[in-house]
Design an enzyme around this catalytic site. Structure first.
Site, PDB file in Angstrom:
ATOM      1  N   ASN A   1       8.729   1.752  -3.414  1.00 12.40           N
ATOM      2  CA  ASN A   1       9.835   0.971  -3.985  1.00 12.40           C
ATOM      3  C   ASN A   1      10.860   1.795  -4.760  1.00 12.40           C
ATOM      4  OD1 ASN A   1       7.977   1.342  -5.994  1.00 12.40           O
ATOM      5  ND2 ASN A   1       8.061  -0.726  -6.793  1.00 12.40           N
TER       6      ASN A   1
ATOM      7  N   GLU B   1      -0.332   4.966 -12.269  1.00 11.74           N
ATOM      8  CA  GLU B   1       0.474   3.796 -12.591  1.00 11.74           C
ATOM      9  C   GLU B   1       0.305   2.836 -11.433  1.00 11.74           C
ATOM     10  OE1 GLU B   1       1.967   5.081 -16.298  1.00 11.74           O
ATOM     11  OE2 GLU B   1       1.988   3.127 -15.328  1.00 11.74           O
TER      12      GLU B   1
ATOM     13  N   CYS C   1       7.070  -2.993  -9.794  1.00 15.48           N
ATOM     14  CA  CYS C   1       5.802  -3.103 -10.518  1.00 15.48           C
ATOM     15  C   CYS C   1       5.977  -3.960 -11.757  1.00 15.48           C
ATOM     16  CB  CYS C   1       5.284  -1.720 -10.891  1.00 15.48           C
ATOM     17  SG  CYS C   1       6.444  -0.775 -11.860  1.00 15.48           S
TER      18      CYS C   1
HETATM   19  N1  LIG Z   1       2.801   0.896 -12.464  1.00 14.27           N
HETATM   20  C1  LIG Z   1       3.844   1.468 -11.900  1.00 14.27           C
HETATM   21  O1  LIG Z   1       4.485   2.345 -12.471  1.00 14.27           O
HETATM   22  C2  LIG Z   1       4.265   1.086 -10.519  1.00 14.27           C
HETATM   23  C3  LIG Z   1       5.561   1.352 -10.100  1.00 14.27           C
HETATM   24  C4  LIG Z   1       5.937   0.996  -8.802  1.00 14.27           C
HETATM   25  C5  LIG Z   1       5.020   0.400  -7.957  1.00 14.27           C
HETATM   26  N2  LIG Z   1       3.773   0.147  -8.409  1.00 14.27           N
HETATM   27  C6  LIG Z   1       2.809  -0.522  -7.535  1.00 14.27           C
HETATM   28  O2  LIG Z   1       2.852   0.042  -6.236  1.00 14.27           O
HETATM   29  C7  LIG Z   1       2.484  -0.938  -5.274  1.00 14.27           C
HETATM   30  C8  LIG Z   1       3.500  -0.950  -4.164  1.00 14.27           C
HETATM   31  O3  LIG Z   1       3.733   0.342  -3.665  1.00 14.27           O
HETATM   32  P1  LIG Z   1       3.052   0.854  -2.311  1.00 14.27           P
HETATM   33  O4  LIG Z   1       2.881  -0.290  -1.373  1.00 14.27           O
HETATM   34  O5  LIG Z   1       3.827   2.037  -1.860  1.00 14.27           O
HETATM   35  O6  LIG Z   1       1.637   1.295  -2.859  1.00 14.27           O
HETATM   36  P2  LIG Z   1       0.441   2.036  -2.066  1.00 14.27           P
HETATM   37  O7  LIG Z   1      -0.688   2.135  -3.031  1.00 14.27           O
HETATM   38  O8  LIG Z   1       0.211   1.392  -0.754  1.00 14.27           O
HETATM   39  O9  LIG Z   1       1.020   3.495  -1.766  1.00 14.27           O
HETATM   40  C9  LIG Z   1       1.400   4.376  -2.790  1.00 14.27           C
HETATM   41  C10 LIG Z   1       1.383   5.785  -2.248  1.00 14.27           C
HETATM   42  O10 LIG Z   1       0.031   6.172  -1.937  1.00 14.27           O
HETATM   43  C11 LIG Z   1      -0.004   6.759  -0.648  1.00 14.27           C
HETATM   44  N3  LIG Z   1      -1.362   6.604  -0.113  1.00 14.27           N
HETATM   45  C12 LIG Z   1      -1.864   5.599   0.650  1.00 14.27           C
HETATM   46  N4  LIG Z   1      -3.169   5.841   0.916  1.00 14.27           N
HETATM   47  C13 LIG Z   1      -3.495   6.997   0.316  1.00 14.27           C
HETATM   48  C14 LIG Z   1      -4.691   7.759   0.198  1.00 14.27           C
HETATM   49  N5  LIG Z   1      -5.816   7.368   0.762  1.00 14.27           N
HETATM   50  N6  LIG Z   1      -4.658   8.897  -0.527  1.00 14.27           N
HETATM   51  C15 LIG Z   1      -3.518   9.307  -1.115  1.00 14.27           C
HETATM   52  N7  LIG Z   1      -2.361   8.630  -1.044  1.00 14.27           N
HETATM   53  C16 LIG Z   1      -2.349   7.489  -0.350  1.00 14.27           C
HETATM   54  C17 LIG Z   1       1.092   6.038   0.090  1.00 14.27           C
HETATM   55  O11 LIG Z   1       1.487   6.764   1.233  1.00 14.27           O
HETATM   56  C18 LIG Z   1       2.178   5.997  -0.971  1.00 14.27           C
HETATM   57  O12 LIG Z   1       2.840   7.241  -1.047  1.00 14.27           O
HETATM   58  C19 LIG Z   1       2.436  -2.235  -6.026  1.00 14.27           C
HETATM   59  O13 LIG Z   1       1.095  -2.558  -6.284  1.00 14.27           O
HETATM   60  C20 LIG Z   1       3.176  -1.939  -7.307  1.00 14.27           C
HETATM   61  O14 LIG Z   1       2.843  -2.769  -8.385  1.00 14.27           O
HETATM   62  C21 LIG Z   1       3.369   0.483  -9.658  1.00 14.27           C
END
Ligand SMILES: NC(=O)c1ccc[n+]([C@@H]2O[C@H](COP(=O)([O-])OP(=O)(O)OC[C@H]3O[C@@H](n4cnc5c(N)ncnc54)[C@H](O)[C@@H]3O)[C@@H](O)[C@H]2O)c1
Length: 498
Positions: free
Chosen positions: A171, A266, A300
């Site tokens: 995002n 996060e 988020c």
């Molecule tokens: N707390 C915060 O600061 C914050 C900020 C933005 C988004 N978010 C959260 O992120 C989520 C949405 O984002 P998303 O769909 O990209 O999240 P996601 O967890 O699907 O992916 C995040 C990242 O992890 C990578 N990834 C996936 N599988 C992995 C693995 N096995 N090992 C290492 N990396 C891996 C993805 O390619 C991506 O780069 C929501 O839950 C949102 O709340 C949190």
């Protein structure tokens, strides 16, 4: 200038974007690519390399380790100077980068520009903050602890951790990448970025801005590929000394698999918005709409559940609905408020939550409408705790309202969640607001405003399943360092002026 052209033509080979290692843009031997689907057209927009091979990742790690050793010996002011340069180049190229954000993640055009500019500002602020806080250490004297004379002088300073692995979510693929890259670099670490698949091309353009700034070879690397395919190999790699991750539940899995290294996590949130009887309902309604529906709820810190006192609920819901009716719905190129959600599977997931709420009797304030990945904004009133939407994070433009008969009921709902990222409370009574803020199990509580991550120098953290550690520029710099002490031992006690 368009994405992949001009100074960026170096980062693309035919129609496939390269990966970045040893200061060069490279084609992976894996020979495989992954298509990035434009959420609006649902057609392939870009291609990046799938999973660089394990040998390639190993060589990235080796190179990163080597580059870090000499970077740690680079004066702090020089590190800061390069970061300032990268920030300026990033801002200068805001147009091609934001074009990628529009096409890869359907971010409204204006917000895409804002993300890039904000990222440049973050990098500069980080350079300045680093120069200040990393230039200071502590000096301790032994005689403050019982039984000791003043025979020991302890000097502490902050030293780098080594290789930092940064994994941002889709995002904010640029902003949440630089929020890890800049603190890591100013603190003397090297950095390996694994961008999200949707958002990878924007991230590669951003990395090229760091390349153009002239950072030493190997200090920054960017490895593309599906998280599910290369994730474990990267996160469990012995060369990695710190992981900074932002995303969903994947972070919980990573934290269980990672070795004994500092983790900055996060994760998701279910930010609650509590509305008391004395609240300014116009202010609350505009914050609910902005907080709940900006970037179609894919934030988020989006407002993800409204907990409103029954006595003002009808009036609040009416005001929120009036504002929802004014939201524009359509493509990101037209700067619409509501744009297609990132993938078809996200849209299906959101639809699943809506269907569940319908079956269990939630009141639909608008007709549910979806075309492809585009979901029209929807407020669900009279949501009850047995509905999934009361607890799960839709990451889409659907917002549940739960009517409460006491503040305690609202706090109870908020604290029963596994998440604890942010929350907010609307009231004119500051004393009540403080008590509620203290009672809410959330990393940050906003009084009379929607949850928000910025400004980027504020601490940002989640409790419970929402994270480990704290972000924000200052905290991230500190987190990416370790304390090192040198103790000077004197043969006999020495007291100043003694
Ligand atoms: N707390 C915060 O600061 C914050 C900020 C933005 C988004 N978010 C959260 O992120 C989520 C949405 O984002 P998303 O769909 O990209 O999240 P996601 O967890 O699907 O992916 C995040 C990242 O992890 C990578 N990834 C996936 N599988 C992995 C693995 N096995 N090992 C290492 N990396 C891996 C993805 O390619 C991506 O780069 C929501 O839950 C949102 O709340 C949190």
């Amino acid at each position: 200038m368009e994405a992949g052209t001009g100074v960026f033509s170096e980062i693309i080979d035919g129609d496939v974007y390269k990966y970045y290692s040893e200061g060069e843009w490279k084609v992976s031997n894996s020979g495989k690519t992954v298509s990035i689907i434009n959420p609006t057209t649902r057609k392939t927009q870009y291609k990046v390399q799938v999973a660089c091979t394990q040998e390639e990742v190993n060589s990235v790690m080796e190179c990163s380790k080597k580059a870090q050793k000499s970077w740690a010996k680079t004066p702090l002011w020089k590190r800061a100077e390069l970061l300032h340069k990268a920030a300026a180049i990033l801002k200068e190229h805001k147009n091609p980068i934001s074009e990628c954000l529009v096409k890869e993640i359907a971010k409204p055009a204006k917000d895409a520009i804002t993300e890039v500019v904000r990222s440049g500002d973050l990098v500069s602020y980080c350079a300045e903050e680093g120069v200040r806080i990393l230039g200071e250490g502590k000096f301790l004297l032994s005689d403050s602890f019982p039984g000791n004379e003043r025979t020991k002088y302890c000097l502490t300073s902050k030293i780098p951790l080594g290789v930092v692995l940064a994994i941002p979510p889709f995002n904010y693929p640029v902003n949440l990448a630089v929020s890890k890259i800049a603190p890591a670099l100013i603190a003397g670490n090297s950095l390996i970025l694994k961008p999200p698949t949707q958002g990878a091309v924007a991230a590669l353009h951003m990395v090229h801005c760091f390349h153009l700034a002239g950072f030493p070879k190997g200090l920054i690397s960017c490895v593309t590929g599906k998280g599910s395919e290369i994730g474990d190999f990267l996160t469990m790699h012995p060369a990695v000394n710190c992981i900074s991750f932002t995303g969903g539940d994947t972070g919980i899995t990573i934290s269980k698999k990672a070795s004994m290294i500092p983790l900055q996590m996060e994760l998701g949130g279910k930010d609650a918005c509590i509305i008391l009887e004395d609240a300014d309902l116009d202010l609350a309604a505009s914050n609910i709409v902005k907080g709940g529906f900006s970037y179609s709820g894919q934030r988020c810190t989006a407002v993800k559940v409204v907990l409103v006192m029954e006595s003002v609920a009808d009036e609040l819901v009416k005001k929120v609905n009036e504002k929802i009716a004014k939201l524009t719905v359509g493509p990101p190129e037209d700067d619409c408020d509501i744009t297609p959600v990132v993938t078809e599977s996200s849209a299906n997931f959101i639809e699943g939550l809506v269907t569940d709420a319908k079956q269990k009797g939630a009141m639909f304030c608008q007709v549910y409408k979806r075309e492809g990945n585009l979901i029209w904004p929807l407020l669900l009133d009279n949501v009850r705790p047995d509905m999934r939407i009361a607890w799960e994070e839709p990451f889409g433009p659907v917002l549940p309202v739960i009517r409460i008969s006491s503040v305690e009921e609202g706090i109870h709902h908020c604290n029963a969640s596994n998440f604890g990222l942010q929350g907010c409370v609307f009231t004119r009574d500051i004393n009540k607001a403080i008590l509620i803020s203290d009672a809410m199990e959330a990393g940050t509580v906003q009084i009379n405003s929607a949850p928000a991550r910025g400004p980027d120098h504020f601490p940002f953290q989640g409790l419970k399943d929402s994270g480990i550690g704290s972000q924000g520029i200052t905290n991230s710099i500190s987190m990416m360092t370790k304390i090192k002490s040198t103790v000077i031992n004197l043969p006999s006690p020495s007291y100043t002026m003694g």
